[in-house]
Design a protein around this motif. Structure first.
Motif, PDB file in Angstrom:
ATOM      1  N   VAL A  88      26.361  25.785  30.352  1.00  0.00           N
ATOM      2  CA  VAL A  88      27.782  25.449  30.185  1.00  0.00           C
ATOM      3  C   VAL A  88      28.323  25.755  28.901  1.00  0.00           C
ATOM      4  O   VAL A  88      27.588  26.047  27.846  1.00  0.00           O
ATOM      5  N   PRO A  89      29.808  26.163  28.649  1.00  0.00           N
ATOM      6  CA  PRO A  89      30.224  26.564  27.259  1.00  0.00           C
ATOM      7  C   PRO A  89      29.977  25.562  26.042  1.00  0.00           C
ATOM      8  O   PRO A  89      30.020  24.251  26.501  1.00  0.00           O
ATOM      9  N   THR A  90      29.965  26.061  24.894  1.00  0.00           N
ATOM     10  CA  THR A  90      29.818  25.212  23.853  1.00  0.00           C
ATOM     11  C   THR A  90      30.869  25.696  22.947  1.00  0.00           C
ATOM     12  O   THR A  90      30.422  26.559  21.897  1.00  0.00           O
ATOM     13  N   PRO A  91      32.332  25.610  22.946  1.00  0.00           N
ATOM     14  CA  PRO A  91      33.242  26.292  21.954  1.00  0.00           C
ATOM     15  C   PRO A  91      33.220  25.490  20.902  1.00  0.00           C
ATOM     16  O   PRO A  91      32.558  24.465  20.513  1.00  0.00           O
ATOM     17  N   PHE A  92      33.852  25.781  19.692  1.00  0.00           N
ATOM     18  CA  PHE A  92      34.096  25.169  18.453  1.00  0.00           C
ATOM     19  C   PHE A  92      35.357  24.228  18.313  1.00  0.00           C
ATOM     20  O   PHE A  92      36.274  24.656  19.045  1.00  0.00           O
ATOM     21  N   THR A  93      35.334  23.027  17.641  1.00  0.00           N
ATOM     22  CA  THR A  93      36.770  22.460  17.608  1.00  0.00           C
ATOM     23  C   THR A  93      37.589  22.749  16.602  1.00  0.00           C
ATOM     24  O   THR A  93      37.114  23.829  15.708  1.00  0.00           O
ATOM     25  N   ASP A  95      38.152  21.713  13.723  1.00  0.00           N
ATOM     26  CA  ASP A  95      37.460  21.943  12.194  1.00  0.00           C
ATOM     27  C   ASP A  95      36.146  22.439  12.187  1.00  0.00           C
ATOM     28  O   ASP A  95      35.287  22.226  11.524  1.00  0.00           O
ATOM     29  N   TYR A  96      35.890  23.486  13.237  1.00  0.00           N
ATOM     30  CA  TYR A  96      34.728  24.374  13.429  1.00  0.00           C
ATOM     31  C   TYR A  96      33.268  23.615  13.632  1.00  0.00           C
ATOM     32  O   TYR A  96      32.262  24.057  13.432  1.00  0.00           O
ATOM     33  N   ASP A  97      33.431  22.394  14.271  1.00  0.00           N
ATOM     34  CA  ASP A  97      32.231  21.687  14.678  1.00  0.00           C
ATOM     35  C   ASP A  97      32.112  22.129  16.116  1.00  0.00           C
ATOM     36  O   ASP A  97      33.008  22.493  16.774  1.00  0.00           O
ATOM     37  N   ALA A  98      30.789  21.710  16.591  1.00  0.00           N
ATOM     38  CA  ALA A  98      30.556  22.258  18.060  1.00  0.00           C
ATOM     39  C   ALA A  98      31.185  21.293  18.942  1.00  0.00           C
ATOM     40  O   ALA A  98      31.085  20.112  18.711  1.00  0.00           O
ATOM     41  N   ASP A  99      31.705  21.628  20.112  1.00  0.00           N
ATOM     42  CA  ASP A  99      32.276  20.840  21.104  1.00  0.00           C
ATOM     43  C   ASP A  99      31.303  20.714  22.218  1.00  0.00           C
ATOM     44  O   ASP A  99      30.988  21.409  22.776  1.00  0.00           O
ATOM     45  N   LEU A 100      30.396  19.484  22.270  1.00  0.00           N
ATOM     46  CA  LEU A 100      29.483  19.417  23.182  1.00  0.00           C
ATOM     47  C   LEU A 100      29.990  18.432  24.430  1.00  0.00           C
ATOM     48  O   LEU A 100      28.996  18.380  25.154  1.00  0.00           O
TER      49      LEU A 100
END
Ligand code: SAJ
Length: 425
Positions: A88-93, A95-100
């Motif tokens: 599945v995708p893991t974009p960034f939030t 503030d450049y943190d990973a969106d899990l």
């Protein structure tokens, strides 16, 4: 139940996108019974009809055959299987943190179907520690089952991280040929995951732990980002010092231990411009060069845009035309050569910015899009020859093969900004 070294009979692939669908198709092609899961009901219907919803050379035939043979079937929520592969995708939030959140949602959806003996493989690009986090989410949802953190090889559920490393456009070849890094939460997970990949893999399985495997994926894409940033920085330095950067790199690369990459309009796609931020977020004080490389590459489209503005002014002066009578042609919109993928494309962003700001005519040329497409507001998608002959300013953004045939005669009397070195190189 899958024993170490034994191939799983039924594998569920969760997330049927650019990585999940090819993986599901290749497993099915090699005799594994595959249940593909995706929340997108229209993608599920398309796949069950034997068709595909993404563009990837060679994929359509394999999916069609797998569905026809009854080895691949798509559903919208998980079902019991021997092994689960999460893609599945893991974009960034912001503030450049990973969106899990997609990984967490997948864990919650599959948890009720788990039974002792299951293997779970995470392939999504993830920050270090995500596989352990995934195990914790599953353990919370299923307190009746044991996990490697407390039971190691004896756990009911085994988990491993195994990053995808395939190049878009060459996925069907690289999926089978590339070596795989496998990082299990236990030795047994490594053995089970190896057996799963060996159903189709011609490359080697390289075994390590989950944290190292997670970092390996981020490292590979950061390595490329840092090297592209070096080339992009050179292009700014050379412009300042009136040196042709393409000639400079060509000369420097004659040194036996120097291999500089090519400058461009910035770094696009959904991997290289994203993954380094996961390292920066995990180790902000240590990851100074990786952060700077991201900033250098992200600044490049701004710099190109400023150059275009100056060139439009120069063209107006040179031709005696008003600025709103200057015709600008942008060559290429995709994020790299010879593909139609516009996602996170610096070329598209630059063309959009030019068209939004320029009071005259802006034309865009993208040979990989249908003639009816309208990818840029305030700009017309135009055939190459016409867009060149009408242009006062040419902005070369992508090194698509048809642009390599542009001659000096076609550029006679025009000004240009060449971000890929096809004219100036
Ligand atoms: N680029 C340059 N100059 C260069 C090389 C690339 O400006 O010399 C730009 C491209 O134009 C593009 C961007 O970099 O905008 C990324 O293109 P790419 O071809 O380097 O990589 P991707 O994003 O298509 O695929 C990468 C691959 N990773 C590496 O090569 C280390 C692929 O193997 C990964 O599987 C993929 O990311 C991914 O999914 O992570």
């Amino acid at each position: 139940m899958q024993q170490p070294g034994q191939q799983p009979q039924t594998v569920s692939v969760i997330g049927l996108g650019y990585i999940g669908l090819p993986t599901a198709a290749v497993l099915a092609k090699n005799g594994v019974n595959v249940i593909g899961v995706d929340v997108n009901a229209s993608a599920v219907a398309t796949i069950n009809a034997g068709d595909i919803h993404i563009v990837e050379p060679g994929l359509a035939d394999v999916v069609k055959r797998a569905v026809h043979d009854g080895l691949l079937r798509a559903v919208t929520s998980p079902e019991p299987a021997d092994a689960y592969v999460i893609t599945v995708p893991t974009p960034f939030t912001a503030d450049y943190d990973a969106d899990l959140s997609y990984i967490k949602a997948a864990a919650q959806a599959l948890a009720p179907h788990l039974s002792a003996g299951n293997l779970i493989i995470l392939e999504s690009t993830s920050p270090v520690g995500t596989t352990e986090q995934l195990a914790d989410w599953l353990a919370e949802a299923r307190p009746d089952l044991s996990f490697p953190k407390t039971h190691g090889d004896d756990a009911d559920i085994q988990l491993a991280y195994c990053p995808e490393r395939v190049l878009p456009g060459q996925v069907m070849h690289e999926l089978v040929q590339n070596d795989r890094v496998i990082g299990g939460l236990s030795a047994k997970a490594n053995a089970q995951a190896t057996a799963l990949y060996n159903t189709f893999l011609k490359g080697d399985c390289l075994l390590t732990n989950a944290r190292t495997a997670e970092m390996a994926k981020l490292t590979e894409n950061s390595f490329r980002d840092v090297n592209i940033a070096f080339a992009n920085e050179l292009s700014l330095i050379c412009d300042h010092l009136s040196i042709n950067v393409w000639e400079l790199i060509r000369l420097a690369n004659h040194h036996p231990r120097v291999n500089i990459l090519q400058p461009g309009p910035g770094v696009g796609g959904h991997c290289i411009a994203v993954d380094p931020w996961f390292i920066v977020a995990s180790a902000p004080e240590q990851a100074r060069m990786i952060r700077t490389a991201r900033e250098v590459n992200d600044f490049k489209p701004d710099w190109v845009y400023q150059q275009v503005q100056r060139t439009i002014q120069a063209a107006a002066q040179q031709t005696g035309k008003a600025v709103d009578a200057v015709n600008v042609t942008c060559l290429g919109l995709a994020f790299k050569a010879n593909i139609d993928d516009l996602r996170e494309s610096p070329a598209l962003a630059i063309a959009q910015r030019i068209a939004a700001a320029h009071s005259g005519t802006t034309m865009v040329v993208e040979p990989n899009l249908p003639a009816t497409a309208q990818p840029v507001a305030n700009a017309t998608l135009t055939a190459l020859d016409e867009a060149l002959s009408e242009a006062d300013v040419v902005v070369l953004l992508v090194d698509h093969t048809p642009f390599k045939a542009i001659t000096r005669a076609q550029l006679e009397g025009k000004l240009w900004v060449d971000t890929r070195g096809l004219i100036d190189g």
